[in-house]
Design a protein around this motif. Structure first.
Motif, PDB file in Angstrom:
ATOM      1  N   VAL A  62      -5.523   7.779  -7.803  1.00 29.31           N
ATOM      2  CA  VAL A  62      -5.528   7.672  -6.432  1.00 29.31           C
ATOM      3  C   VAL A  62      -6.624   6.648  -6.025  1.00 29.31           C
ATOM      4  O   VAL A  62      -7.853   6.506  -6.483  1.00 29.31           O
ATOM      5  N   ARG A  63      -6.192   5.663  -4.839  1.00 34.25           N
ATOM      6  CA  ARG A  63      -7.196   4.828  -4.501  1.00 34.25           C
ATOM      7  C   ARG A  63      -7.890   5.188  -3.343  1.00 34.25           C
ATOM      8  O   ARG A  63      -8.935   5.289  -3.183  1.00 34.25           O
ATOM      9  N   VAL A 107       0.944  -1.177   0.128  1.00 27.62           N
ATOM     10  CA  VAL A 107      -0.030   0.183   0.174  1.00 27.62           C
ATOM     11  C   VAL A 107       1.106   1.236  -0.155  1.00 27.62           C
ATOM     12  O   VAL A 107       1.591   1.437   0.957  1.00 27.62           O
ATOM     13  N   LEU A 108       1.026   1.795  -1.005  1.00 29.07           N
ATOM     14  CA  LEU A 108       1.845   2.956  -1.422  1.00 29.07           C
ATOM     15  C   LEU A 108       1.348   4.181  -0.967  1.00 29.07           C
ATOM     16  O   LEU A 108       0.293   4.667  -1.560  1.00 29.07           O
ATOM     17  N   ALA A 109       2.014   4.985  -0.138  1.00 28.32           N
ATOM     18  CA  ALA A 109       1.499   6.205   0.370  1.00 28.32           C
ATOM     19  C   ALA A 109       2.471   7.407   0.027  1.00 28.32           C
ATOM     20  O   ALA A 109       3.648   7.163   0.137  1.00 28.32           O
ATOM     21  N   THR A 110       1.951   8.376  -0.436  1.00 28.23           N
ATOM     22  CA  THR A 110       2.885   9.727  -0.405  1.00 28.23           C
ATOM     23  C   THR A 110       1.758  11.036  -0.193  1.00 28.23           C
ATOM     24  O   THR A 110       0.845  10.768   0.125  1.00 28.23           O
ATOM     25  N   LYS A 111       2.684  12.070  -0.029  1.00 27.39           N
ATOM     26  CA  LYS A 111       1.921  13.301   0.336  1.00 27.39           C
ATOM     27  C   LYS A 111       2.369  14.460  -0.626  1.00 27.39           C
ATOM     28  O   LYS A 111       3.174  14.647  -1.267  1.00 27.39           O
ATOM     29  N   THR A 117       4.603   4.540 -11.137  1.00 26.91           N
ATOM     30  CA  THR A 117       3.583   3.876 -10.823  1.00 26.91           C
ATOM     31  C   THR A 117       2.359   4.442 -11.568  1.00 26.91           C
ATOM     32  O   THR A 117       2.668   5.647 -11.921  1.00 26.91           O
ATOM     33  N   ASP A 118       1.248   3.705 -11.844  1.00 26.04           N
ATOM     34  CA  ASP A 118       0.160   4.401 -12.560  1.00 26.04           C
ATOM     35  C   ASP A 118      -0.842   4.807 -11.469  1.00 26.04           C
ATOM     36  O   ASP A 118      -2.103   5.411 -11.767  1.00 26.04           O
ATOM     37  N   HIS A 119      -0.536   4.365  -9.930  1.00 21.66           N
ATOM     38  CA  HIS A 119      -1.653   4.847  -9.096  1.00 21.66           C
ATOM     39  C   HIS A 119      -0.890   4.948  -7.982  1.00 21.66           C
ATOM     40  O   HIS A 119      -0.003   4.257  -7.564  1.00 21.66           O
TER      41      HIS A 119
END
Length: 343
Positions: A153-154, A84-88, A120-122
């Motif tokens: 974005v998910r 689960v990839l998170a960024t800000k 990545t695409d999302h």
């Protein structure tokens, strides 16, 4: 590794997550002192985390001017679907007047740039990094909703917002049928328990996941910062006081560390692992984000997932670290028994 649900999403995330702030920035005036891990070291750090069961990794577009995202993207090139990839987004990413904040203009540009750097695409969890007093929630939530509908974005979340700001955002989302925040990322530690006054109860009441940053208070809770004040650098903090982030009441903090050492000794583990385990025992906490310069540090912190503190351990640590209740918490607590017929 144990897993917890991320808010009401139905998504399971590891209760220990990896923070990528230590990736990149070798010659950066700020991030150079935080780790400055190069490509090979970042690859090894990510591989070690994933092999240990970590499935949530967090970064930000501002970390090392985007290099953190680039290195993380490279490290995940063969294992993107494992995380689960998170960024800000929010902090300045350039010199222009629109290179920061929550405007649709900046958010959309920053999102595309993060996707390119991450390869990545999302993005699974896209978070507002701080509060923007110039942009209303209606504007930014509509932009984030569009990003979700576009498939870029998910889920969306936030970081460093006050409880009332998160609640206001949730109200806007509900009223306008927009995607809502599923998580709030906050500073929380044994020497920084302010989140308990409003953020923690808000997260519990609203079904919002609580992601913790700086669980060791910038290195203070490693036990390496001495009362007498040597000059050894420890993470984001050195003991002579030149680095003080997050801010810590040092006298009170050393009292906390003394009890931490005693609890750690009972279990035969490190002070750091014990501090992280305390957070995992707190209500509302979904995942504790740890950053590391060395694999050994990461492995030790991940070990907190298997460390169960006793009631006595928790009571001792609570007693030495608890904050006095703030208004209106104290007056509400004083009259709470009036609603209990047998109280």
């Amino acid at each position: 590794m144990k897993y917890r649900l991320l808010g009401n999403t139905g998504v399971w995330v590891s209760e220990i997550s990896l923070g990528a702030m230590t990736f990149g920035g070798e010659n950066h005036p700020v991030y150079g002192s935080l780790g400055a891990l190069g490509r090979e070291d970042a690859d090894r750090m990510v591989a070690a985390a994933l092999d240990a069961g970590v499935n949530l990794i967090d970064t930000a577009d501002v970390y090392s001017d985007g290099e953190s995202e680039e290195l993380l993207g490279h490290a995940l090139r063969r294992r993107r679907d494992d995380v689960v990839l998170a960024t800000k987004v929010h902090a300045p990413t350039g010199p222009g007047p629109n290179d920061a904040g929550w405007s649709r203009l900046h958010v959309m540009q920053a999102l595309d740039a993060s996707l390119r750097r991450l390869g990545t695409d999302h993005i699974d969890l896209y978070q507002l990094h701080n509060f923007d007093p110039l942009t209303p929630f209606e504007e930014v939530l509509a932009a984030l909703d569009d990003a979700v509908r576009q498939g870029k974005v998910r889920y969306i979340g936030c970081s460093n917002l006050a409880a009332w700001q998160v609640s206001r955002a949730l109200g806007v989302s509900a009223a306008r049928n927009l995607n809502r925040f599923v998580s709030v990322q906050a500073y929380y530690s044994l020497v920084g328990r302010d989140a308990e006054r409003d953020l923690v109860p808000m997260a519990q009441a609203e079904g919002v996941g609580l992601l913790v940053w700086s669980p060791l208070a910038g290195g203070f809770l490693t036990g390496k910062v001495k009362r007498e004040g040597a000059s050894t650098e420890v993470g984001r903090r050195n003991t002579d006081g030149h680095i003080d982030f997050p801010p810590v009441d040092r006298e009170r903090g050393h009292d906390v560390v003394d009890v931490l050492r005693a609890v750690a000794a009972r279990h035969g583990v490190s002070v750091s692992r014990t501090a992280v385990a305390w957070l995992l025992a707190q209500p509302a906490v979904t995942s504790v984000t740890v950053g590391a310069r060395k694999i050994e540090q990461l492995t030790d912190n991940i070990g907190a997932s298997g460390l169960v503190l006793t009631e006595q351990d928790l009571a001792d640590l609570d007693e030495v670290s608890k904050l006095p209740p703030a208004y209106p918490n104290w007056i509400q607590a004083a009259f709470a028994s009036a609603r209990q017929p047998n109280g």
